[in-house]
Design a protein around this motif. Structure first.
Motif, PDB file in Angstrom:
ATOM      1  N   PRO A  41       0.921  -1.172  -0.178  1.00  0.00           N
ATOM      2  CA  PRO A  41      -0.218   0.081   0.082  1.00  0.00           C
ATOM      3  C   PRO A  41       0.924   1.223   0.060  1.00  0.00           C
ATOM      4  O   PRO A  41       1.733   1.437   0.899  1.00  0.00           O
ATOM      5  CB  PRO A  41      -0.657  -0.180   1.194  1.00  0.00           C
ATOM      6  N   GLY A  42       0.779   2.148  -0.916  1.00  0.00           N
ATOM      7  CA  GLY A  42       1.139   3.456  -0.930  1.00  0.00           C
ATOM      8  C   GLY A  42       2.587   3.382  -1.640  1.00  0.00           C
ATOM      9  O   GLY A  42       3.326   4.210  -1.684  1.00  0.00           O
ATOM     10  N   LYS A  43       2.872   2.164  -2.159  1.00  0.00           N
ATOM     11  CA  LYS A  43       4.137   1.848  -2.789  1.00  0.00           C
ATOM     12  C   LYS A  43       4.221   1.673  -4.145  1.00  0.00           C
ATOM     13  O   LYS A  43       3.228   1.000  -4.426  1.00  0.00           O
ATOM     14  CB  LYS A  43       5.206   1.003  -1.968  1.00  0.00           C
TER      15      LYS A  43
END
Length: 116
Positions: A41-43
């Motif tokens: 998540p978020g990467k």
């Protein structure tokens, strides 16, 4: 065209193991290499491991070397596996299978969650 279906994800405690499978169908004789990638998540999506079509060459991200092993079924030719040992919470991500032909094909992904 190639279709890829991943399986084997799940929830595991830190230090545990999982084995991911990727089943390829379609023009599998045209595949030059296959690999596993992951996205937390978020990467951004990142390479985990790759293997050539003959299984002769493998490549691993530094973060998984010594813990993960990529392999393929030499008999069936359409299966690629990722054995993941000594899992860490930072391995938590959606894991995707990729097949390289004249273009790249991706599976739908399988969730791996490692609890601390």
């Amino acid at each position: 065209q190639v279709q890829l279906v991943e399986s084997g994800g799940g929830l595991v405690q830190a230090g545990g193991s999982l084995r991911l499978s990727c089943a390829a169908s379609g023009s599998i004789s045209s595949i030059s290499a296959m690999g596993w990638y992951r996205q937390a998540p978020g990467k951004q999506r990142e390479l985990v491991a790759t293997i050539t079509s003959d299984g002769g060459h493998t490549n691993y991200a530094d973060s998984v070397k010594g813990r993960f092993t990529i392999s393929r079924d030499n008999a069936a030719k359409n299966m690629v596996y990722l054995q993941m040992n000594s899992l860490k919470p930072e391995d938590t991500a959606v894991y995707y299978c990729k097949a390289a032909l004249y273009k790249n094909y991706w599976g739908q992904g399988t969730q791996v969650t490692v609890s601390s």
